[in-house]
Design a protein around this motif. Sequence first.
Motif, PDB file in Angstrom:
ATOM      1  N   VAL A  29       3.932 -12.736   9.222  1.00 60.42           N
ATOM      2  CA  VAL A  29       4.632 -11.504   8.812  1.00 60.42           C
ATOM      3  C   VAL A  29       5.495 -10.933   9.929  1.00 60.42           C
ATOM      4  O   VAL A  29       6.104  -9.873   9.763  1.00 60.42           O
ATOM      5  N   ASN A  30       5.497 -11.595  11.074  1.00 59.86           N
ATOM      6  CA  ASN A  30       6.402 -11.242  12.178  1.00 59.86           C
ATOM      7  C   ASN A  30       6.205  -9.812  12.684  1.00 59.86           C
ATOM      8  O   ASN A  30       7.158  -9.042  12.814  1.00 59.86           O
ATOM      9  N   VAL A  31       4.952  -9.485  12.979  1.00 60.52           N
ATOM     10  CA  VAL A  31       4.640  -8.171  13.549  1.00 60.52           C
ATOM     11  C   VAL A  31       4.389  -8.271  15.046  1.00 60.52           C
ATOM     12  O   VAL A  31       4.793  -7.416  15.823  1.00 60.52           O
ATOM     13  N   LEU A  32       3.725  -9.362  15.458  1.00 62.92           N
ATOM     14  CA  LEU A  32       3.440  -9.571  16.874  1.00 62.92           C
ATOM     15  C   LEU A  32       4.388 -10.624  17.434  1.00 62.92           C
ATOM     16  O   LEU A  32       4.749 -11.581  16.749  1.00 62.92           O
ATOM     17  N   SER A  33       4.792 -10.458  18.694  1.00 61.92           N
ATOM     18  CA  SER A  33       5.672 -11.429  19.342  1.00 61.92           C
ATOM     19  C   SER A  33       4.905 -12.708  19.628  1.00 61.92           C
ATOM     20  O   SER A  33       3.670 -12.717  19.702  1.00 61.92           O
ATOM     21  N   ASN A  73       7.534  -0.842   4.513  1.00 56.85           N
ATOM     22  CA  ASN A  73       8.089  -1.982   3.787  1.00 56.85           C
ATOM     23  C   ASN A  73       6.965  -2.959   3.437  1.00 56.85           C
ATOM     24  O   ASN A  73       5.804  -2.779   3.846  1.00 56.85           O
ATOM     25  N   LYS A  74       7.310  -4.007   2.688  1.00 54.36           N
ATOM     26  CA  LYS A  74       6.310  -4.965   2.221  1.00 54.36           C
ATOM     27  C   LYS A  74       5.602  -5.639   3.392  1.00 54.36           C
ATOM     28  O   LYS A  74       4.382  -5.867   3.359  1.00 54.36           O
ATOM     29  N   GLU A  75       6.333  -5.952   4.432  1.00 53.16           N
ATOM     30  CA  GLU A  75       5.774  -6.610   5.607  1.00 53.16           C
ATOM     31  C   GLU A  75       4.728  -5.732   6.277  1.00 53.16           C
ATOM     32  O   GLU A  75       3.664  -6.204   6.701  1.00 53.16           O
ATOM     33  N   GLN A  76       4.992  -4.447   6.386  1.00 54.93           N
ATOM     34  CA  GLN A  76       4.053  -3.514   7.016  1.00 54.93           C
ATOM     35  C   GLN A  76       2.788  -3.344   6.163  1.00 54.93           C
ATOM     36  O   GLN A  76       1.681  -3.248   6.699  1.00 54.93           O
ATOM     37  N   ILE A  77       2.948  -3.320   4.842  1.00 54.07           N
ATOM     38  CA  ILE A  77       1.797  -3.219   3.950  1.00 54.07           C
ATOM     39  C   ILE A  77       0.908  -4.450   4.105  1.00 54.07           C
ATOM     40  O   ILE A  77      -0.328  -4.351   4.195  1.00 54.07           O
ATOM     41  N   PHE A  91     -12.571  -0.356   1.345  1.00 52.38           N
ATOM     42  CA  PHE A  91     -11.573  -0.751   0.350  1.00 52.38           C
ATOM     43  C   PHE A  91     -10.829   0.444  -0.250  1.00 52.38           C
ATOM     44  O   PHE A  91     -10.323   0.367  -1.370  1.00 52.38           O
ATOM     45  N   ASN A  92     -10.767   1.559   0.493  1.00 53.39           N
ATOM     46  CA  ASN A  92     -10.102   2.744  -0.056  1.00 53.39           C
ATOM     47  C   ASN A  92      -8.582   2.684   0.033  1.00 53.39           C
ATOM     48  O   ASN A  92      -7.882   3.555  -0.496  1.00 53.39           O
ATOM     49  N   PHE A  93      -8.044   1.650   0.675  1.00 52.63           N
ATOM     50  CA  PHE A  93      -6.591   1.558   0.861  1.00 52.63           C
ATOM     51  C   PHE A  93      -5.878   0.863  -0.299  1.00 52.63           C
ATOM     52  O   PHE A  93      -4.888   1.359  -0.838  1.00 52.63           O
ATOM     53  N   ALA A  94      -6.413  -0.293  -0.723  1.00 56.53           N
ATOM     54  CA  ALA A  94      -5.726  -1.113  -1.724  1.00 56.53           C
ATOM     55  C   ALA A  94      -5.387  -0.363  -3.013  1.00 56.53           C
ATOM     56  O   ALA A  94      -4.262  -0.487  -3.518  1.00 56.53           O
ATOM     57  N   PRO A  95      -6.291   0.454  -3.593  1.00 55.77           N
ATOM     58  CA  PRO A  95      -5.953   1.140  -4.843  1.00 55.77           C
ATOM     59  C   PRO A  95      -4.833   2.181  -4.684  1.00 55.77           C
ATOM     60  O   PRO A  95      -4.195   2.562  -5.664  1.00 55.77           O
ATOM     61  N   LEU A  96      -4.630   2.639  -3.452  1.00 54.79           N
ATOM     62  CA  LEU A  96      -3.634   3.692  -3.190  1.00 54.79           C
ATOM     63  C   LEU A  96      -2.414   3.131  -2.459  1.00 54.79           C
ATOM     64  O   LEU A  96      -1.598   3.892  -1.935  1.00 54.79           O
ATOM     65  N   LEU A  97      -2.294   1.829  -2.466  1.00 54.57           N
ATOM     66  CA  LEU A  97      -1.285   1.139  -1.670  1.00 54.57           C
ATOM     67  C   LEU A  97       0.131   1.640  -1.942  1.00 54.57           C
ATOM     68  O   LEU A  97       0.894   1.928  -1.016  1.00 54.57           O
ATOM     69  N   GLU A  98       0.499   1.758  -3.208  1.00 53.91           N
ATOM     70  CA  GLU A  98       1.857   2.182  -3.553  1.00 53.91           C
ATOM     71  C   GLU A  98       2.136   3.606  -3.087  1.00 53.91           C
ATOM     72  O   GLU A  98       3.240   3.922  -2.636  1.00 53.91           O
TER      73      GLU A  98
END
Length: 489
Positions: A246-250, A49-53, A33-40
Amino acid sequence: MNNRSFSILSFTGKMKVLHLSWMAFFITFLVWFNFAPLLEMVKTSLGLNKEQITTLLILNVALTIPARVLIGMFTDKYGPRIVYTLLLVICSIPCFMFALADSFLQAAIARFLLGFIGAGFVIGIRLVSEWFPHNELGTAEGIYGGWGNFGSAAAAFSLPTVALWFGGEDGWRYAIGLTGIICLLFSVVFYRNVSDTPKGSTYFKPKHLSGIEVTSVSDFFLLLLMKVPMYAALALLAWKLSPNGVNVLSSNLVYSVYIGLVLLYLYEVKQLWKINKTVFEHDVAPIHQYKFKQVAILNVLYFATFGSELAVVSMLPLFFLDTFSLSPVVAGMVASAYAFMNLMSRPGGGWISDKFGRKPTLLILTAGLAAGYFLMGQIGSEWPVWLAVVAAMACSFFVQAGEGAVFATVPLIKRRMTGQIAGMTGAYGNVGAVVYLTVLSFVSYQTFFFVIAGTAVLGFLVLLVMEEPKGQIAEVNDDGSVTLIDVSS
């Protein structure tokens, strides 16, 4: 079994193993869970962008469902000491990869691989069960789960401060990298100070690594049925990455994933048949029988308890922000009260199970869980904020105490397969999170809470046919002799 007194302040014998186990689990959740607190910070640094996050958040949990099943198998076969050590070492690598990522693709690969560390929880369940007698097992497993689970909250509180302390645009990289270093260093501590069993005890291993053994024809078909939701959850994750999500994969790639999951399920069915076909030919001796329905019931309960915890922790800050028009910082602090309950609730659920029995405890806590989420579904802007926080904390107690009660029962079913059973049950918690968060994307907050309450009611109903673990379970030694392990007084 090491029967010296249970003293939480001791750091010798079984208590040393317990403390090192929850520390290892704590570190795995700190890393996971080390990603969410540093997300911004990550978003700004990598220009996402928001979709990639959103994609990174999905990828962070995608691998955990199959990983918990696999790690459970490896733990039963090779022992917790080796498996936990290797997990900490290997998963430090994608942690460093994420810290060094300079593109979305690199970050995505790292977060996907880091989902594997979420399986660490399963290892300690088997290890703790080897060191504690049945009358202390619930308390010990509760401490392991509750204190270790707090690693996610520790990440939320500490890592932004660490990133700011290092400063600059790359502060988040140092914070993430530091968790990888902690992971790597603790692997050495764990390996040098832990053994799989107390001296003189036997570590019983399953006959097969590739799947769970069952002891009746009906259990075989129930096992096949209980495997379906895990594959369905992975398909649901693929759908969320599709053009409909989120339209990342075809679309073609997503269809390929669906086909792959179907083929993988059919392959697993084939493996399970090879392992269990003898139950169609002759009856298993009564002394070696166990009822897989016990596992299935615990799966459903963990779906409702840990699944809802993961989902609610993810959405609660936004819920408080939207409902009461709080600032993001205040909403996050208020919502953290839900996670803080883990420190005492999960050990409390295990302790109550030890004192008053597994089934009665689960029935009471599951009923409380259903009532708690029904109450949260009533929360609106007209409520005082303090009362909403109290409701969330009360609900949280039943959720996390229920988790403790579930894993107070898991090690009492079949000792040599504890890792596999814990892996499947743990995976169901992640399946629950995927389902609940998907539901949330279509409905209001209130309906979301009512849906969880409904699944808790379902859990209560299936609990009615659960049988309290009693007497002893039998395991066969290498020389053919039988060891009887107490599961009740």
